[in-house]
Design a protein around this motif. Structure first.
Motif, PDB file in Angstrom:
ATOM      1  N   ALA A  52       0.838  -1.193   0.000  1.00 38.33           N
ATOM      2  CA  ALA A  52       0.000   0.000   0.000  1.00 38.33           C
ATOM      3  C   ALA A  52       0.870   1.238   0.000  1.00 38.33           C
ATOM      4  N   PRO A  53       0.521   2.264  -0.766  1.00 37.62           N
ATOM      5  CA  PRO A  53       1.355   3.470  -0.842  1.00 37.62           C
ATOM      6  C   PRO A  53       1.479   4.176   0.496  1.00 37.62           C
ATOM      7  N   LEU A  54       2.705   4.589   0.820  1.00 39.82           N
ATOM      8  CA  LEU A  54       2.954   5.475   1.957  1.00 39.82           C
ATOM      9  C   LEU A  54       2.398   4.922   3.263  1.00 39.82           C
ATOM     10  N   SER A  55       2.430   3.600   3.410  1.00 38.43           N
ATOM     11  CA  SER A  55       1.816   2.956   4.577  1.00 38.43           C
ATOM     12  C   SER A  55       2.752   1.884   5.119  1.00 38.43           C
ATOM     13  N   PRO A  56       3.749   2.271   5.924  1.00 35.70           N
ATOM     14  CA  PRO A  56       4.733   1.298   6.414  1.00 35.70           C
ATOM     15  C   PRO A  56       4.219   0.473   7.587  1.00 35.70           C
ATOM     16  N   ALA A  57       3.216  -0.362   7.313  1.00 36.37           N
ATOM     17  CA  ALA A  57       2.622  -1.187   8.357  1.00 36.37           C
ATOM     18  C   ALA A  57       2.373  -2.586   7.804  1.00 36.37           C
ATOM     19  N   THR A  58       2.636  -3.590   8.611  1.00 40.36           N
ATOM     20  CA  THR A  58       2.392  -4.971   8.208  1.00 40.36           C
ATOM     21  C   THR A  58       0.908  -5.196   7.957  1.00 40.36           C
ATOM     22  N   ALA A  59       0.609  -5.784   6.807  1.00 45.04           N
ATOM     23  CA  ALA A  59      -0.775  -6.083   6.438  1.00 45.04           C
ATOM     24  C   ALA A  59      -0.744  -7.171   5.370  1.00 45.04           C
ATOM     25  N   PRO A  60      -1.820  -7.925   5.216  1.00 46.25           N
ATOM     26  CA  PRO A  60      -1.836  -8.979   4.189  1.00 46.25           C
ATOM     27  C   PRO A  60      -1.586  -8.398   2.804  1.00 46.25           C
ATOM     28  N   ARG A  61      -0.741  -9.088   2.047  1.00 49.49           N
ATOM     29  CA  ARG A  61      -0.450  -8.681   0.668  1.00 49.49           C
ATOM     30  C   ARG A  61      -1.086  -9.639  -0.334  1.00 49.49           C
ATOM     31  N   PHE A  62      -1.531 -10.800   0.138  1.00 47.73           N
ATOM     32  CA  PHE A  62      -2.222 -11.761  -0.706  1.00 47.73           C
ATOM     33  C   PHE A  62      -3.614 -11.945  -0.106  1.00 47.73           C
ATOM     34  N   LEU A  63      -4.586 -11.291  -0.690  1.00 46.47           N
ATOM     35  CA  LEU A  63      -5.949 -11.304  -0.175  1.00 46.47           C
ATOM     36  C   LEU A  63      -6.697 -12.459  -0.843  1.00 46.47           C
ATOM     37  N   VAL A  64      -7.223 -13.363  -0.034  1.00 44.20           N
ATOM     38  CA  VAL A  64      -7.811 -14.596  -0.577  1.00 44.20           C
ATOM     39  C   VAL A  64      -9.190 -14.806   0.019  1.00 44.20           C
ATOM     40  N   ALA A  65     -10.164 -15.126  -0.839  1.00 49.46           N
ATOM     41  CA  ALA A  65     -11.537 -15.335  -0.396  1.00 49.46           C
ATOM     42  C   ALA A  65     -11.642 -16.569   0.490  1.00 49.46           C
ATOM     43  N   GLU A  66     -12.547 -16.508   1.437  1.00 45.40           N
ATOM     44  CA  GLU A  66     -12.811 -17.650   2.307  1.00 45.40           C
ATOM     45  C   GLU A  66     -13.252 -18.836   1.462  1.00 45.40           C
ATOM     46  N   GLY A  67     -12.705 -20.000   1.777  1.00 43.68           N
ATOM     47  CA  GLY A  67     -13.043 -21.214   1.037  1.00 43.68           C
ATOM     48  C   GLY A  67     -12.078 -21.541  -0.081  1.00 43.68           C
ATOM     49  N   GLU A  68     -11.255 -20.574  -0.478  1.00 50.45           N
ATOM     50  CA  GLU A  68     -10.257 -20.822  -1.513  1.00 50.45           C
ATOM     51  C   GLU A  68      -9.013 -21.469  -0.899  1.00 50.45           C
ATOM     52  N   ASP A  69      -8.246 -22.173  -1.703  1.00 47.34           N
ATOM     53  CA  ASP A  69      -6.975 -22.752  -1.275  1.00 47.34           C
ATOM     54  C   ASP A  69      -5.958 -21.615  -1.176  1.00 47.34           C
ATOM     55  N   VAL A  70      -5.598 -21.227   0.056  1.00 45.50           N
ATOM     56  CA  VAL A  70      -4.735 -20.061   0.265  1.00 45.50           C
ATOM     57  C   VAL A  70      -3.371 -20.258  -0.393  1.00 45.50           C
ATOM     58  N   GLY A  71      -2.791 -21.443  -0.217  1.00 40.92           N
ATOM     59  CA  GLY A  71      -1.475 -21.699  -0.788  1.00 40.92           C
ATOM     60  C   GLY A  71      -1.473 -21.579  -2.299  1.00 40.92           C
ATOM     61  N   GLU A  72      -2.467 -22.159  -2.947  1.00 35.24           N
ATOM     62  CA  GLU A  72      -2.536 -22.096  -4.403  1.00 35.24           C
ATOM     63  C   GLU A  72      -2.797 -20.673  -4.879  1.00 35.24           C
ATOM     64  N   ALA A  73      -3.656 -19.941  -4.156  1.00 35.11           N
ATOM     65  CA  ALA A  73      -3.939 -18.561  -4.544  1.00 35.11           C
ATOM     66  C   ALA A  73      -2.692 -17.697  -4.424  1.00 35.11           C
ATOM     67  N   ARG A  74      -1.928 -17.890  -3.358  1.00 30.69           N
ATOM     68  CA  ARG A  74      -0.700 -17.120  -3.204  1.00 30.69           C
ATOM     69  C   ARG A  74       0.284 -17.422  -4.324  1.00 30.69           C
ATOM     70  N   LYS A  75       0.410 -18.691  -4.669  1.00 32.56           N
ATOM     71  CA  LYS A  75       1.326 -19.055  -5.760  1.00 32.56           C
ATOM     72  C   LYS A  75       0.881 -18.423  -7.072  1.00 32.56           C
ATOM     73  N   ALA A  76      -0.425 -18.418  -7.306  1.00 33.13           N
ATOM     74  CA  ALA A  76      -0.935 -17.840  -8.542  1.00 33.13           C
ATOM     75  C   ALA A  76      -0.695 -16.333  -8.580  1.00 33.13           C
ATOM     76  N   LEU A  77      -0.891 -15.650  -7.458  1.00 36.43           N
ATOM     77  CA  LEU A  77      -0.655 -14.206  -7.414  1.00 36.43           C
ATOM     78  C   LEU A  77       0.832 -13.888  -7.573  1.00 36.43           C
ATOM     79  N   LEU A  78       1.693 -14.672  -6.939  1.00 33.54           N
ATOM     80  CA  LEU A  78       3.129 -14.439  -7.081  1.00 33.54           C
ATOM     81  C   LEU A  78       3.565 -14.673  -8.526  1.00 33.54           C
ATOM     82  N   LYS A  79       3.072 -15.743  -9.143  1.00 26.66           N
ATOM     83  CA  LYS A  79       3.393 -15.993 -10.548  1.00 26.66           C
ATOM     84  C   LYS A  79       2.927 -14.839 -11.417  1.00 26.66           C
ATOM     85  N   ALA A  80       1.727 -14.329 -11.130  1.00 31.33           N
ATOM     86  CA  ALA A  80       1.195 -13.198 -11.888  1.00 31.33           C
ATOM     87  C   ALA A  80       2.055 -11.958 -11.703  1.00 31.33           C
ATOM     88  N   ALA A  81       2.533 -11.752 -10.472  1.00 28.69           N
ATOM     89  CA  ALA A  81       3.384 -10.596 -10.202  1.00 28.69           C
ATOM     90  C   ALA A  81       4.678 -10.678 -11.006  1.00 28.69           C
TER      91      ALA A  81
END
Length: 388
Positions: free
Chosen positions: A108-137
């Motif tokens: 987040a711009p100008l916001s030096p605070a720890t916060a989730p960077r991979f936002l994943v909907a409830e019920g989704e496979d968190v690990g797979e979603a994170r991998k997909a977002l990282l690959k996309a990045a």
């Protein structure tokens, strides 16, 4: 039946996704800095746009018409406003003839605070979603001619994941006040030595001797003048220092105060009926985040009273667990703020530059443990609960 495959969509504005869909990915206790309203205020106010070095590049994953995962992301054309300092990396890249900007930043711009960077909907496979977002990045960064991908202030769990995926992990120190169960402000003071308690009481008492009254104004009571006042505080501090740069516009404060007042507050210092100093803070159910402060009159210990002591007492009264006053500030240690590691993860596409940065991080991390031990010794807090 197999679930429909995920579809990537890169957004050039946070307003390209409905606020309800984005915020549905976020826990109610998550820091406000990843909420749609905060990011929208940054972008729509002109504070975080390509013209200011923050080109929105949000990564979203869709299953059909449903948003199931996202990462707030920006192509950066400088390193200002990040507070994970990589200016020396940019200089090293220049010496090697490697373009360093633009780079892709997840955060987040100008916001030096720890916060989730991979936002994943409830019920989704968190690990797979994170991998997909990282690959996309990584893939979209290459396509956009970015030199690198940087994930700033991820949660500890996300930092572990990123390190496991081969990104270079960096740890940086902030200084956080932590509430182990204080009932009163005197409980907090009781953890210091007698000499230090006397010092803190003297500094805290200076405001009354100066005829200054401190008050907290919740966002639910804000009027139009509070947004202007918050920007004036912020600009006054930025303009005081040669390295300061005013990046937030007055419209940012107006927008964020209007859109999420329950997460905003101002601490105001009043003397002779006039506001002479103040701080803009952000709140969540469990944490207080100090963001910007400024003063129009100079008084001894005014900064400590506005930015630290007053809000510590407010946290105790409200039962908040942590007060994060922002980046830097070793002076906070002597006032009971504990060294706390925050994280970032980095992938540089140029192999030689990547190796040089990883070597730098190994040396930097070797110095981190002694720095933490030195800070803890300086704080000298007695164990809690106090004996007797």
């Amino acid at each position: 039946m197999r679930a429909p495959s995920l579809r990537l969509k890169v957004l050039e504005s946070i307003t390209d996704v409905p606020a309800a869909a984005w915020d549905a990915l976020i826990s109610p206790v998550a820091p406000p800095f990843v909420r749609h309203a905060w990011l929208s205020a940054m972008e729509e106010s002109g504070s975080a746009q390509e013209e200011t070095g923050w080109a929105p590049h949000h990564l979203t994953l869709w299953r059909g018409d449903t948003l199931v995962a996202a990462s707030p992301a920006y192509r950066k054309f400088h390193s200002m406003g990040e507070y994970i300092y990589d200016f020396s990396w940019a200089q090293a890249a220049s010496r090697m003839g490697v373009p360093y900007y633009p780079k892709l930043l997840l955060g987040a711009p100008l916001s030096p605070a720890t916060a989730p960077r991979f936002l994943v909907a409830e019920g989704e496979d968190v690990g797979e979603a994170r991998k997909a977002l990282l690959k996309a990045a990584l893939e979209s960064a290459r396509e956009a001619d970015c030199s690198s991908v940087h994930v700033l202030y991820p949660t500890n769990e996300e930092a572990d994941f990123l390190e496991g995926q081969g990104l270079a992990r960096r740890m940086t120190l902030q200084f956080h006040w932590k509430n182990p169960g204080y009932r009163t402000y005197d409980d907090y003071l009781g953890r210091f030595s007698s000499k230090r308690r006397h010092q803190l009481r003297r500094e805290r008492g200076a405001a009354a001797e100066q005829g200054i009254t401190l008050r907290t104004v919740p966002g639910t009571e804000f009027g139009r003048e509070h947004a202007k006042r918050a920007h004036d505080f912020y600009a006054a501090t930025c303009e005081r220092y040669s390295w300061g740069q005013v990046q937030l516009t007055p419209d940012f404060f107006a927008r964020v105060f209007r859109a999420m007042p329950e997460s905003m507050q101002l601490v105001e210092a009043v003397r002779d009926g006039k506001v002479v100093a103040g701080a803009f803070n952000v709140v969540s159910p469990e944490r207080l985040y100090g963001r910007y402060w400024g003063c129009f009159e100079e008084h001894p210990f005014l900064h400590f009273n506005v930015c630290l002591y007053h809000s510590v007492e407010e946290c105790i009264r409200a039962g908040r667990k942590v007060f994060e006053p922002g980046a830097g500030g070793e002076h906070k240690v002597a006032r009971g703020f504990e060294p706390t590691a925050v994280h970032s993860a980095h992938h540089i596409f140029d192999a030689k530059l990547d190796k040089a940065i990883r070597d730098f991080l190994r040396r930097e991390n070797a110095h981190l443990a002694p720095a933490v031990a030195e800070a803890e010794q300086l704080a000298g807090l007695k164990p809690w609960p106090l004996e007797g």
